[in-house]
Design an enzyme around this catalytic site. Sequence first.
Site, PDB file in Angstrom:
ATOM      1  N   TYR A  45     -12.133  29.252   5.533  1.00 40.31           N
ATOM      2  CA  TYR A  45     -12.843  30.212   4.681  1.00 40.31           C
ATOM      3  C   TYR A  45     -13.605  31.264   5.470  1.00 40.31           C
ATOM      4  CZ  TYR A  45     -11.954  27.563   0.508  1.00 40.31           C
ATOM      5  OH  TYR A  45     -11.336  26.941  -0.530  1.00 40.31           O
TER       6      TYR A  45
ATOM      7  N   LYS B   7      -9.132  15.647   7.865  1.00 40.92           N
ATOM      8  CA  LYS B   7      -7.700  15.479   8.105  1.00 40.92           C
ATOM      9  C   LYS B   7      -7.496  15.439   9.622  1.00 40.92           C
ATOM     10  CE  LYS B   7      -3.491  15.473   6.410  1.00 40.92           C
ATOM     11  NZ  LYS B   7      -2.950  14.217   5.925  1.00 40.92           N
TER      12      LYS B   7
ATOM     13  N   ASP C  72      -6.101  12.936   2.444  1.00 34.53           N
ATOM     14  CA  ASP C  72      -5.106  12.567   1.431  1.00 34.53           C
ATOM     15  C   ASP C  72      -5.378  11.178   0.871  1.00 34.53           C
ATOM     16  OD1 ASP C  72      -3.642  12.814   4.342  1.00 34.53           O
ATOM     17  OD2 ASP C  72      -3.346  10.853   3.439  1.00 34.53           O
TER      18      ASP C  72
ATOM     19  N   ASP D  40     -13.556  21.995  -1.407  1.00 36.77           N
ATOM     20  CA  ASP D  40     -13.152  22.814  -2.551  1.00 36.77           C
ATOM     21  C   ASP D  40     -12.210  22.009  -3.447  1.00 36.77           C
ATOM     22  OD1 ASP D  40     -12.742  24.937  -4.215  1.00 36.77           O
ATOM     23  OD2 ASP D  40     -11.733  26.209  -2.748  1.00 36.77           O
TER      24      ASP D  40
END
Length: 418
Positions: free
Chosen positions: A161, A228, A282, A306
């Site tokens: 971002y 991640k 995930d 988000d």
Amino acid sequence: MAYEKTAPPEGDMITVAGEAKLSVPDRPIIPRIAGDGIGPDITRATQRVIDAAVKKTFGGSKEIIWFDVYAGEASVAKYGENVWLPDDTIEAIKEFKVAIKGPLTTPVGGGIRSINVALRQILDLYACVRPVRYFQGVPAPVREPHKLDVVIFRENTEDIYKGIEFEEGTDEARDMIRFLKERYDTEVNPDSGIGVKPVSIQGTKRLVRMAIQYAITKKRRSVTFVHKGNIMKFTEGAFRDWGYEVAREEFREHVVLEDELWNEHGGKMPEGKILINDRIADAMFQQILLRPDEYDVIATLNLNGDYLSDACAAQVGGLGLAPGANIGSNYALFEATHGTAPRYAGKDMVNPGSLLLSAVMMLEYLGWDEAAKLTIDAMEKTIRDRTVTYDLERQMTGATRVATSTFAELIAKKIEQA
Ligand code: NAI
């Protein structure tokens, strides 16, 4: 402080001493941006309820002094063409420290990219805080929505971002591709767009620190780092490592790390301690569906946060009731998480829940927890009575549809009679 086209009402100033330690007077001035579209409707409703809760709690000895400031279309109308975010508004938030806002139209083309993003950057509001919990009676897509009760701390300033992107085919993108090839012998398809994902020690640590501090203050059970890191080792993986560093180095006496839980405590959490663990992003999306009650406070990077906050909100019955806050070291801005819903502007129809619950977060931030609790209880009862705005009514059986203002009135009356 000199303002150009507005002036603060009579009241007192919140001050910040040291690391976000607030000193809150009895009559704090709180700047508020009503916002565009449905903003004025939900702002009026929110004020009705919050004023009632503060009055009931403190018997008139405390009161919020609302100070209307402008952004978005209302600012263009007052300050002139292309003034989407006037200096008056920034100055007011800086002067009074804590503010609240309704949704704002994102200007299409030219000028400012997003007023929300601009506010976050100018005020360095580095944490986006989104609590997600279930309200009894709200239609939800899962069988046991009440099992989810989390507070997500999403890093607000870094990650993908940051806006470092180069469009495919431009000189910049070609330069980047050539640089990667020549300098690092890394092949990238020549017809690629390029994005850069910076994640810093400082940005990570201040976010994690806020999340752990919140967990301690609010007596929550755990803080989970979501990342991640198996794929992006030096950004997402580093976020996890730096997160554990903060836990170990700054909060040692308050926390138990997940491996210590098994190695040193036989899997049983010691009383009063906070469990620190981490999950791959995930897997986390499965976990919140399959084992929602195992999670509590979550600290994560910008993009993960988000996705995760919207997924969690949907799981308990949608975004209409999801509150949010953007918090930094010096300032806090509470906000509705939905947009301006222009089709419903001025119709006194929509759900004020998101802004109202954001105002509840604000009361908690001020340390006015009892008024916050009164508000939540009254809102929950009103939903249980099935007197709700159109968005909930159409999904419930046997519910009565009421206007935004009526919904607020019903909640306020319950507070007054509590
Ligand atoms: P939106 O959130 O305004 O609308 C999406 C859907 O949700 C619509 O069907 C709308 O009617 C419904 N909805 C929204 N709030 C509701 C409420 N309180 N009660 C009941 N139903 C509600 O998103 P959209 O249409 O993508 O954006 C409209 C404008 O809002 C755009 O200019 C966008 O840039 C802006 N926006 C501003 C945000 C902010 O200021 N934080 C966040 C998202 C969008």
